[in-house]
Enzyme design. Sequence first.
Site, mmCIF file in Angstrom:
data_model
loop_
_atom_site.group_PDB
_atom_site.id
_atom_site.type_symbol
_atom_site.label_atom_id
_atom_site.label_comp_id
_atom_site.label_asym_id
_atom_site.label_seq_id
_atom_site.Cartn_x
_atom_site.Cartn_y
_atom_site.Cartn_z
ATOM 1 N N HIS A 230 50.530 55.290 4.347
ATOM 2 C CA HIS A 230 51.628 55.198 3.378
ATOM 3 C C HIS A 230 51.102 55.226 1.947
ATOM 4 O O HIS A 230 49.894 55.228 1.687
ATOM 5 C CB HIS A 230 52.455 53.936 3.630
ATOM 6 C CG HIS A 230 51.694 52.652 3.427
ATOM 7 N ND1 HIS A 230 51.404 52.131 2.181
ATOM 8 C CD2 HIS A 230 51.170 51.770 4.327
ATOM 9 C CE1 HIS A 230 50.752 50.991 2.308
ATOM 10 N NE2 HIS A 230 50.582 50.745 3.595
ATOM 11 N N SER A 304 51.649 60.141 -1.154
ATOM 12 C CA SER A 304 51.336 59.627 -2.474
ATOM 13 C C SER A 304 49.913 59.076 -2.539
ATOM 14 O O SER A 304 48.962 59.809 -2.253
ATOM 15 C CB SER A 304 52.376 58.555 -2.840
ATOM 16 O OG SER A 304 52.265 58.177 -4.190
ATOM 17 N N ASP A 453 60.639 65.146 -8.241
ATOM 18 C CA ASP A 453 59.778 63.962 -8.286
ATOM 19 C C ASP A 453 59.439 63.651 -9.741
ATOM 20 O O ASP A 453 58.767 64.427 -10.417
ATOM 21 C CB ASP A 453 58.497 64.217 -7.485
ATOM 22 C CG ASP A 453 57.699 62.945 -7.218
ATOM 23 O OD1 ASP A 453 57.751 62.024 -8.058
ATOM 24 O OD2 ASP A 453 57.013 62.878 -6.184
ATOM 25 N N HIS A 481 60.362 61.595 -4.958
ATOM 26 C CA HIS A 481 59.192 60.958 -4.364
ATOM 27 C C HIS A 481 59.506 60.294 -3.018
ATOM 28 O O HIS A 481 58.638 60.211 -2.154
ATOM 29 C CB HIS A 481 58.641 59.909 -5.340
ATOM 30 C CG HIS A 481 57.216 59.554 -5.108
ATOM 31 N ND1 HIS A 481 56.172 60.434 -5.298
ATOM 32 C CD2 HIS A 481 56.635 58.396 -4.694
ATOM 33 C CE1 HIS A 481 55.031 59.841 -5.025
ATOM 34 N NE2 HIS A 481 55.276 58.609 -4.648
#
Length: 506
Positions: A230, A304, A453, A481
Amino acid sequence: MHIATCVWQEKAAAAAAMGAEGKKGERVVSVAAMAAAAGGALNCVVSFVVFSLLDVLDVVLCLVYKLVDYAVEAEWKSCYCTAASGAGGEPRILVPPSAAAAVPGPKVVRLSSAANSKPRMQLEDVSDTLYVRPSLLADATRKGGAAGPAAPALTVTPAIAEMIRGKLDRPPCTPPRQHHPAPPCWSDCDCKVCHSWSGGGASHLYVHVQAPPPPPPPETVKTEDVVFIHGFISSSVFWTETVFPAFSAAARGKYRMFAVDLLGFGRSPKPADSLYTLREHVEMIERSVLRRYRLGSFHVVAHSLGSVLALALAVKYPDAVKSLTLLAPPYFPVPESEAGAATQYVMRRVAPRRVWPPIAFGASMACWYEHVSRTICLTICRHHRVWDRLFRILTRNRVRTFLIEAFMCHTHNAAWHTLHNIICGSAARMGAYLDVLSSELTCKVAIFHGRDDELLPVECALAVGARVPRARVTVYDRKDHITIIVGQEELFAAELEAIWRSAAAE
């Protein structure tokens, strides 16, 4: 950035937009361009005032937290803003200029004492943005109005030396007091979710495993492994509550899926004396997933900030990674003029100190202000159960609240160090990682990004694609995002399945 420079850039952008449209609709375009220029200028002026006030507020909060920490925990706690004072004698740690010039990323520092009792101490991946964060007023009054920061002084004050020494003297990636973890800081949450690791699981990350059911004997099924990583202030539920339920029955029967909570986030250990460096994060993934579950080869999916860790894993295990899927990778190519201050350049790109858009305002407060960001964590993260209940009441349980756990179950110490040491501190490494991926690795590479984003612009993904020519870059219109996954789970799950099948066919 100097406020005058910012206003000039907004006007220049508006003028360019006006000239590009031609004569048709010139008046309409002119009005729109002028409105955009005025809005941009207003954003710059308001931002200058707001962040100048935040500079002062952070200093006040520094004193407040020192007093409260001592009153509650009977301990004076150091902070990184102490580096700005320079008081208290000669610096204890000096970075040799020759070494700093030769190796722009990792640095070996040494004590300046004549006794030489401890000749060396590694600061291999501690970002200078932790302790070099000039105020907005200092930026605005810099001589020459240069937008780029000067290279930080190659010294560390005694307070910072003591802080870093205490955190790096322990064995790498070993959580503190493994058998008797320290109680959480008074400003951190102590609920069962956030502090579950203290019951004896402090040596491993929390890993959600979704494995195919065992086939009836004597049948066997050949499975493949997938590691999900993540992003910043998130957790494994970002994957397990979105794409995991969306995978087809065939995929659930073929792939073992591992979604980790990174060190300091979700249900994973949150050691108070960790610096949350790239090395620590990668080694904990190795220990908790690769070695624990004996993964010989695997696919990697990362979002990310997790993309930085995914690249580090791919470079470290070039023969094991079958495919690499990166969503919104935080890659900002550093111009040659900023090469000496790459970390500072990336910090200004990620956190531009603007009040609009809101996500840039949030990122700027989290990145520039150590004590303001601690206050945010105290308000939101420590009371995430209250926010969860309020959200359920307001929505009448009609909306899933998994993002509350994803975004609020972390400590300020973990978020602060991870943001600086991974996003900013890896600025000089990202280019090298991508070059290795392009020239030495053969795994399949796929990049996804949302065109809307506002935290990490789509240019980040395009820059990765330019550096790794074989990468397939997909840009989703009207996605940002988060909605690059949330809201189109089935589509993205199908994309992943296609990538894994294609990698197996090669």
